[in-house]
Design a protein around this motif. Structure first.
Motif, PDB file in Angstrom:
ATOM      1  N   GLY A  20      72.133 -19.122  11.939  1.00 12.14           N
ATOM      2  CA  GLY A  20      71.757 -19.441  13.234  1.00 12.14           C
ATOM      3  C   GLY A  20      70.354 -18.675  13.013  1.00 12.14           C
ATOM      4  N   LEU A  21      71.140 -17.355  12.804  1.00 10.11           N
ATOM      5  CA  LEU A  21      69.625 -16.479  12.818  1.00 10.11           C
ATOM      6  C   LEU A  21      67.997 -16.813  11.714  1.00 10.11           C
ATOM      7  N   GLU A  22      68.601 -17.322  10.924  1.00 10.48           N
ATOM      8  CA  GLU A  22      67.447 -17.494   9.504  1.00 10.48           C
ATOM      9  C   GLU A  22      66.863 -18.774  10.355  1.00 10.48           C
ATOM     10  N   CYS A  23      67.266 -19.408  10.731  1.00 17.28           N
ATOM     11  CA  CYS A  23      66.814 -20.624  11.326  1.00 17.28           C
ATOM     12  C   CYS A  23      66.403 -20.575  12.842  1.00 17.28           C
ATOM     13  N   ALA A  24      66.318 -19.338  13.381  1.00 16.91           N
ATOM     14  CA  ALA A  24      65.366 -18.630  14.681  1.00 16.91           C
ATOM     15  C   ALA A  24      64.150 -18.157  14.144  1.00 16.91           C
ATOM     16  N   PRO A 194      77.455 -26.010   3.964  1.00 15.66           N
ATOM     17  CA  PRO A 194      77.691 -25.355   3.277  1.00 15.66           C
ATOM     18  C   PRO A 194      78.317 -24.712   2.027  1.00 15.66           C
ATOM     19  N   PHE A 195      78.154 -24.532   1.155  1.00 15.81           N
ATOM     20  CA  PHE A 195      79.351 -24.001   0.295  1.00 15.81           C
ATOM     21  C   PHE A 195      79.367 -22.208  -0.094  1.00 15.81           C
ATOM     22  N   PHE A 196      79.834 -21.537  -0.378  1.00 18.39           N
ATOM     23  CA  PHE A 196      79.892 -19.806  -0.388  1.00 18.39           C
ATOM     24  C   PHE A 196      78.704 -19.433  -0.545  1.00 18.39           C
ATOM     25  N   ASP A 243      67.419 -19.271   2.404  1.00 22.22           N
ATOM     26  CA  ASP A 243      67.706 -20.936   1.650  1.00 22.22           C
ATOM     27  C   ASP A 243      68.316 -21.794   2.424  1.00 22.22           C
ATOM     28  N   VAL A 244      69.351 -22.427   2.837  1.00 22.70           N
ATOM     29  CA  VAL A 244      69.971 -22.776   3.571  1.00 22.70           C
ATOM     30  C   VAL A 244      68.813 -23.319   4.503  1.00 22.70           C
ATOM     31  N   ALA A 245      68.551 -22.342   5.729  1.00 22.27           N
ATOM     32  CA  ALA A 245      68.197 -23.240   7.056  1.00 22.27           C
ATOM     33  C   ALA A 245      66.754 -23.798   6.238  1.00 22.27           C
TER      34      ALA A 245
END
Length: 303
Positions: A20-24, A194-196, A243-245
């Protein structure tokens, strides 16, 4: 295809940490208006200060996603400040491990409330708002991203209630995608599996509400083992939340439904689906790493 994110509004639950924070952070750099919602006030305050400093218009909202009235209030506050959002990230989630019959009623109520009903409330509150905006404006484009997990496509042992909740999110998201296709070409959906990845998920018990706390109940052996395994796996993840974001924004831009942080993990999904197709008994999840399986069995069977 969505190519322009500038001045568009995104609602993010679980915005105080992790995805959430990384997407923000990405949204702020793209010039978006951001509605940041989180259950943990100090984490939310910190996120709001950081994202505001990047120049974004921010609406903070303390939110327990499992509470229908709070998500409805979030919807109303978002609409009043920015109008219908263009993007909704139903991202908040919690984890709990242990043998499936050892989950207490409170475990089930807490995890199902956040992981399933939290996403359901987000879909229920924001989708009609987005469809209405699409009807009024032919240029409007919207996208909903629900955070599930590879645990929504696999069933690792000792993770029962979490697996159940994340399978439900995958199902809800696939249905949402198909239902949207019936009524509009302007609003779409994705599911993040996502995985781990190092996020706060393995420490989600820090936000367990009073009503779901286990008074005088000690964690079982399987739950302690589950927590230790989760801490280790999440903490050692090589793919970061940032990376995921970025993967999420790329997928939204391309209208890709399934978003995987670790594409190689799909091999295990294929094995599971072949089990289903061939009606064979579920494959040993530790077949490729038998030492982990034997360690887990030994630990659980030890007196």
């Amino acid at each position: 295809m969505i190519t322009n994110f500038k001045n568009k509004t995104a609602v993010l639950t679980g915005a105080g940490s992790g995805f959430g924070l990384e997407c923000a952070r990405i949204g702020a750099k793209l010039g978006m208006n951001l509605v940041l919602a989180d259950v943990q006030q100090d984490a939310l305050d910190k996120a709001v200060a950081e994202i505001s400093a990047l120049g974004a218009q921010v609406l903070p909202f303390k939110l327990d996603v499992s509470k229908a009235d709070q998500v409805e209030a979030l919807g109303a506050a978002t609409f009043e400040r920015f109008g219908a959002p263009h993007f909704v990230f139903n991202n908040a989630g919690v984890g709990a491990g242990g043998l499936i019959w050892e989950h207490t009623l409170k475990d089930w109520e807490w995890v199902v409330g956040v992981n399933i009903m939290g996403v359901a409330h987000g879909v229920r509150v924001f989708t009609p708002m987005m469809l209405e905006a699409a009807k009024k404006d032919p240029s409007y484009q919207g996208h909903i991203v629900n955070t599930a997990s590879m645990a929504g496509l696999l069933n690792a042992p000792n993770m029962g209630v979490y697996n159940v909740s994340k399978h439900a999110v995958v199902s809800m998201s696939e249905t949402l995608y198909q239902d949207l296709r019936l009524v509009t070409d302007q609003v779409s959906a994705s599911v993040l599996c996502p995985f781990f990845v190092p996020t706060g998920i393995s420490q989600s018990h820090r936000n367990r509400p009073e009503e779901f706390k286990q008074r005088g109940i000690k964690p079982t052996k399987s739950q302690l083992i589950g927590q230790a395994m989760s801490d280790k796996a999440v903490g050692s993840g090589k793919v970061s939340a940032a990376d995921v974001a970025q993967m999420v924004f790329d997928a939204v831009a391309e209208d890709r439904f399934y978003i995987y942080s670790h594409p190689k993990a799909i091999n295990s999904v294929q094995t599971r689906l072949e089990d289903v197709l061939q009606a064979r008994n579920p494959t040993d999840p530790f077949a490729h790493k038998p030492e982990i399986g034997s360690e887990l069995k030994k630990a659980l069977r030890a007196e």
